[in-house]
Design a protein around this motif. Structure first.
Motif, mmCIF file in Angstrom:
data_model
loop_
_atom_site.group_PDB
_atom_site.id
_atom_site.type_symbol
_atom_site.label_atom_id
_atom_site.label_comp_id
_atom_site.label_asym_id
_atom_site.label_seq_id
_atom_site.Cartn_x
_atom_site.Cartn_y
_atom_site.Cartn_z
ATOM 1 N N VAL A 132 -6.209 1.907 -15.316
ATOM 2 C CA VAL A 132 -6.249 2.038 -13.864
ATOM 3 C C VAL A 132 -5.409 0.956 -13.194
ATOM 4 C CG1 VAL A 132 -7.762 1.850 -11.837
ATOM 5 C CG2 VAL A 132 -8.434 3.280 -13.777
ATOM 6 N N ASP A 133 -5.463 -0.256 -13.718
ATOM 7 C CA ASP A 133 -4.630 -1.336 -13.165
ATOM 8 C C ASP A 133 -3.151 -0.994 -13.259
ATOM 9 O OD1 ASP A 133 -6.770 -2.874 -12.433
ATOM 10 O OD2 ASP A 133 -6.663 -4.235 -14.149
ATOM 11 N N ILE A 173 -2.298 1.440 -10.522
ATOM 12 C CA ILE A 173 -2.249 0.745 -9.233
ATOM 13 C C ILE A 173 -0.982 -0.083 -9.107
ATOM 14 C CG2 ILE A 173 -3.381 -1.042 -7.839
ATOM 15 C CD1 ILE A 173 -6.058 -0.038 -9.000
ATOM 16 N N SER A 174 -0.609 -0.775 -10.187
ATOM 17 C CA SER A 174 0.601 -1.607 -10.145
ATOM 18 C C SER A 174 1.872 -0.771 -10.003
ATOM 19 C CB SER A 174 0.692 -2.481 -11.400
ATOM 20 O OG SER A 174 0.958 -1.697 -12.552
ATOM 21 N N LYS A 179 2.050 1.948 -8.181
ATOM 22 C CA LYS A 179 1.821 2.813 -7.031
ATOM 23 C C LYS A 179 3.103 3.183 -6.297
ATOM 24 C CE LYS A 179 -1.043 3.180 -2.852
ATOM 25 N NZ LYS A 179 -2.106 2.526 -2.035
ATOM 26 N N TYR A 210 -14.227 2.726 -12.989
ATOM 27 C CA TYR A 210 -12.786 2.554 -12.833
ATOM 28 C C TYR A 210 -12.102 3.751 -12.208
ATOM 29 C CZ TYR A 210 -13.751 -1.546 -15.536
ATOM 30 O OH TYR A 210 -14.273 -2.739 -15.945
ATOM 31 N N HIS A 264 -12.630 3.277 -8.726
ATOM 32 C CA HIS A 264 -11.758 2.213 -8.236
ATOM 33 C C HIS A 264 -10.366 2.769 -7.942
ATOM 34 C CE1 HIS A 264 -10.336 -1.828 -7.595
ATOM 35 N NE2 HIS A 264 -9.434 -1.729 -8.555
ATOM 36 N N ALA A 265 -9.868 3.628 -8.825
ATOM 37 C CA ALA A 265 -8.559 4.259 -8.607
ATOM 38 C C ALA A 265 -8.587 5.084 -7.323
ATOM 39 C CB ALA A 265 -8.193 5.134 -9.802
ATOM 40 N N GLU A 266 -9.700 5.781 -7.087
ATOM 41 C CA GLU A 266 -9.827 6.572 -5.858
ATOM 42 C C GLU A 266 -9.801 5.672 -4.629
ATOM 43 O OE1 GLU A 266 -12.783 9.967 -3.937
ATOM 44 O OE2 GLU A 266 -13.518 8.719 -5.581
ATOM 45 N N LYS A 326 -8.493 2.814 -4.267
ATOM 46 C CA LYS A 326 -7.184 2.188 -4.105
ATOM 47 C C LYS A 326 -6.099 3.183 -3.671
ATOM 48 C CE LYS A 326 -7.926 -2.162 -5.086
ATOM 49 N NZ LYS A 326 -7.602 -3.238 -4.107
ATOM 50 N N VAL A 374 -4.726 5.841 -5.255
ATOM 51 C CA VAL A 374 -3.675 6.242 -6.203
ATOM 52 C C VAL A 374 -3.947 7.617 -6.820
ATOM 53 C CG1 VAL A 374 -2.999 3.887 -6.759
ATOM 54 C CG2 VAL A 374 -4.806 4.988 -8.108
#
Length: 362
Positions: free
Chosen positions: A89-90, A93-94, A96, A110, A113-115, A117, A119
């Motif tokens: 997921v990181d 995000i990185s 994006k 996670y 978390h993606a939602e 953020k 992405v």
């Protein structure tokens, strides 16, 4: 944190290569069609970032079967990369501003978390109407493709009298014989925090326990998947894991056994650790990502979850009766299930991980 804080709240067009069209005339538009993605190139590929556990070491996992069938039926090549849920997921995000993945598959919290953020694209895959509401996003950002449960493993050859409670793991005989994956990096490592907080009644008592457990713990590791081989060889005797992955591994690692810790005087508990899948926002081949997500939720693929992958179907209308399915149902029979409130947990995840680092010195 109060006990009830963990409880449940009840376009660009793409062009299909001529050879794929000729070989796929009988396929439905959902598998062979194109043009439903906003950023698609003309490549017949789909890139998947995923938490580990669904792809077999020997090429015999659920992903191996589903990907091979998908490639055969659609002519779309699956490119696959795996790691811990947090790591994957990181990465999304990185990336994006320049997305590389088309589909992301991760464990909770996670995928939530993606939602949060931003992405994940909004997409309601075919078959998702058959997925229980707790296993999908209210905004159609992700849906579970395989159900699973958190668990522990032990070496049944070395431990003829296996542990049953958290407290037993503090015994000096487990010195340097326990290891669990890193919270905040591995989905199952984070799962250990969630279960400990549930069983011990909150964050503070859970961290006090994990501080004591550190005396026997080998140390953090980013991969839950690799712990099974260490347990099987007797390098360590107890580790965290999940039912789907460890059940599948036990077919070749004969010393593995699955168990669910209880607090002393209590009953064993567990909770769902589903594999949630979402199409990446702005994905380079988003139409292909949608097709693959649709494919994972087909009745055919869902019926293979237990027999091939050792997991539980995400679709509630698919009830396999193969040998694995029967054994899996027996495994969790009598274990108390609780449903974490992931929407509350996800925003607090960093603070939980920070508390764990403080408690353990990791």
């Amino acid at each position: 944190m109060p006990r009830n804080s963990l409880n449940s709240r009840t376009s660009r067009r793409c062009r299909t290569p001529l050879i794929a069209v000729i070989g796929s005339l009988a396929l439905t538009a959902s598998l062979a069609g194109c043009g439903d993605g906003s950023g698609d190139s003309e490549e017949s590929v789909v890139t998947v970032y995923s938490a580990d556990g669904l792809k077999g070491v020997e090429g015999d996992g659920w992903y191996d079967k589903v990907f091979a069938d998908f490639e055969k039926d659609t002519g779309i090549e699956v490119r696959y990369e795996e790691g811990g849920s947090g790591e994957m997921v990181d990465r999304v995000i990185s990336e994006k501003d320049d997305p590389r993945a088309d589909l992301i598959v991760a464990l909770p919290p996670y995928i939530q978390h993606a939602e949060r953020k931003g992405v994940l694209a909004s997409y309601d895959p075919k078959g998702s109407e058959r997925v229980h509401g707790s296993g999908k996003s209210a905004d159609n950002r992700w849906t579970s493709v395989v159900n699973n449960y958190f668990g522990f493993i032990y070496n049944k050859k070395e431990l003829t009298d296996p542990p049953a409670t958290w407290e037993e793991l503090l015994d000096p005989k487990y010195k340097d014989k326990i290891q669990y994956s890193t919270p905040g990096v591995a989905g199952n490592g984070t799962g250990l925090l969630i279960k400990a907080m549930q069983d011990f009644g909150g964050e503070k008592p859970a961290m006090e326990y994990l501080h004591k457990l550190e005396e026997n713990n080998v140390g953090p590791t980013p991969s839950t998947f690799k712990l099974a081989a260490k347990v099987d060889k007797g390098e360590i005797l107890v580790a965290n894991g999940d039912v789907q992955t460890n059940f599948d591994q036990s077919k070749t690692l004969s010393n593995l056994a699955i168990w669910f810790p209880a607090k002393e005087g209590g009953k064993p508990t567990t909770f769902a650790m589903y594999y949630g899948a979402g199409v990446v926002d702005g994905a380079p081949h988003s139409a292909n990502g949608k097709k693959l997500l649709n494919y994972m939720l087909t009745e055919k693929a869902q019926k293979q979850v237990s027999g091939i992958g050792g997991g539980f179907p995400a679709r509630t209308d698919v009830r396999p009766m193969d040998e694995n399915a029967i054994e899996l149902a027996r495994l969790i029979d009598g274990v108390t299930l609780f449903e974490p409130n992931w929407e509350r947990i996800e925003p607090k995840l960093d603070s939980y991980v920070a508390a764990w680092k403080t408690a353990t010195g990791n």
